[in-house]
Write a protein that holds these residues in place. Structure first.
Motif, PDB file in Angstrom:
ATOM      1  N   ARG A   1      39.634  -1.303  14.032  1.00 29.19           N
ATOM      2  CA  ARG A   1      40.462  -1.062  12.695  1.00 29.19           C
ATOM      3  C   ARG A   1      40.292  -1.919  11.843  1.00 29.19           C
ATOM      4  O   ARG A   1      40.438  -1.625  10.578  1.00 29.19           O
ATOM      5  CB  ARG A   1      42.148  -0.773  13.388  1.00 29.19           C
ATOM      6  CG  ARG A   1      42.247   0.401  14.409  1.00 29.19           C
ATOM      7  CD  ARG A   1      43.828   0.565  14.417  1.00 29.19           C
ATOM      8  NE  ARG A   1      44.209  -0.330  15.406  1.00 29.19           N
ATOM      9  CZ  ARG A   1      43.983  -0.083  16.641  1.00 29.19           C
ATOM     10  NH1 ARG A   1      43.813   1.093  17.258  1.00 29.19           N
ATOM     11  NH2 ARG A   1      44.696  -1.148  17.582  1.00 29.19           N
ATOM     12  N   ARG A   2      40.030  -3.185  12.014  1.00 28.51           N
ATOM     13  CA  ARG A   2      40.004  -4.196  10.948  1.00 28.51           C
ATOM     14  C   ARG A   2      38.760  -4.066  10.241  1.00 28.51           C
ATOM     15  O   ARG A   2      38.834  -4.077   9.112  1.00 28.51           O
ATOM     16  CB  ARG A   2      39.952  -5.789  11.422  1.00 28.51           C
ATOM     17  CG  ARG A   2      41.553  -6.148  11.914  1.00 28.51           C
ATOM     18  CD  ARG A   2      41.370  -7.676  12.167  1.00 28.51           C
ATOM     19  NE  ARG A   2      40.567  -8.139  13.097  1.00 28.51           N
ATOM     20  CZ  ARG A   2      41.030  -8.160  14.467  1.00 28.51           C
ATOM     21  NH1 ARG A   2      42.438  -7.822  14.656  1.00 28.51           N
ATOM     22  NH2 ARG A   2      40.298  -8.495  15.391  1.00 28.51           N
TER      23      ARG A   2
ATOM     24  N   GLU B   1      39.368  -0.822   8.047  1.00 28.57           N
ATOM     25  CA  GLU B   1      40.129  -1.369   6.658  1.00 28.57           C
ATOM     26  C   GLU B   1      39.377  -2.062   5.818  1.00 28.57           C
ATOM     27  O   GLU B   1      39.597  -2.202   4.397  1.00 28.57           O
ATOM     28  CB  GLU B   1      41.183  -2.111   7.313  1.00 28.57           C
ATOM     29  CG  GLU B   1      42.226  -1.389   7.999  1.00 28.57           C
ATOM     30  CD  GLU B   1      43.544  -2.219   8.613  1.00 28.57           C
ATOM     31  OE1 GLU B   1      43.236  -3.352   8.331  1.00 28.57           O
ATOM     32  OE2 GLU B   1      44.285  -1.687   9.295  1.00 28.57           O
TER      33      GLU B   1
END
Length: 259
Positions: free
Chosen positions: A154-155, A158
């Motif tokens: 997810r990082r 993003e």
């Protein structure tokens, strides 16, 4: 004289139904005097055809007339495998052997019967196409990359710039949320290769493969294998359902042309 077998196979992909590149085509493509490469091309196609024929009949040994009939329909006029050899050498498929073969393909990323080229889908860019027939349930390839935690995935998502493609595949196994990071075109373990899985395009209606989680003996991390959900014919684009719809993520997908 160019003697690079990789460049030769890239110029003349080894396909199930392709005709061997004759001398005129080889010379025009910059491969003069490349008889040795030509012989390797024929040997690679024979290996591909032999594997296809040996695995086509999975239940019982085929009759000679069955194999002969298939070979006539195939239209293979050169570089053929004798029908008698297929009948004589046929053996029932071994589950253990199949797993060993898949392990070998995953480790070396030498999946056969696939090619990367421009997709016919609007806005899709490159895609993966079958160069031979695949039976339903066949392992096509794997979604190859680093296995990382879902939170790390997810990082990465993003941090992507606007318009930058995402090649992060989230999945669950043994109560863990993980993902495959295939963001880099060339992975660290196979820096010379563009792996197939990351370039398979999306289709919610016409998909012909799906992803399954597998734990292969000899590999520490789980593997995402891509399997045929139906029979796939040579020339078809390999398509998978990403599980994303136009209204996913609060409607953020409404302007994505590939959906």
């Amino acid at each position: 004289e160019v003697t690079d077998i990789g460049a030769f196979f890239s110029t003349f992909p080894v396909t199930l139904d392709g005709e061997p590149p004759l001398k005129k085509k080889r010379v025009e493509a910059g491969f003069p005097g490349s008889r040795g490469l030509f012989d390797k091309w024929r040997a690679a196609q024979q290996k591909l055809r032999r594997h296809h024929l040996m695995t086509k009949w999975s239940k019982q040994r085929p009759r000679l007339d069955q194999v002969q009939s298939f070979l006539r329909r195939s239209g293979w006029s050169t570089n053929c495998i004798p029908a008698e050899e297929v009948v004589r050498r046929w053996v029932p498929p071994s589950t253990g052997q199949e797993e060993q073969d898949v392990l070998h393909y995953v480790r070396d990323q030498n999946w056969t019967g696939l090619i990367i080229t421009e997709s016919q889908k609007d806005g899709a860019g490159r895609g993966v196409f079958a160069t031979r027939d695949f039976n339903q349930g066949s392992h096509i390839c794997d979604y190859h990359g680093r296995v990382i935690s879902a939170s790390e995935g997810r990082r990465i998502m993003e941090s992507l710039k606007e318009g930058e493609g995402s090649y992060i595949f989230f999945f669950k196994t043994a109560n863990k949320d993980l993902c495959i990071d295939a963001q880099a075109e060339h992975c660290q373990c196979h820096p010379q290769l563009t792996t197939f899985g990351r370039l398979i395009n999306h289709s919610a209606k016409n998909f012909n493969v799906k992803c399954v989680v597998a734990k292969l003996a000899g590999l520490a991390e789980p593997t995402l294998l891509i399997k045929a959900t139906r029979d796939i014919c040579a020339g078809e684009e390999i398509l998978i359902d990403y599980g994303v719809r136009r209204r996913s993520f609060g409607g953020e997908g409404m302007d994505l042309p590939w959906l």
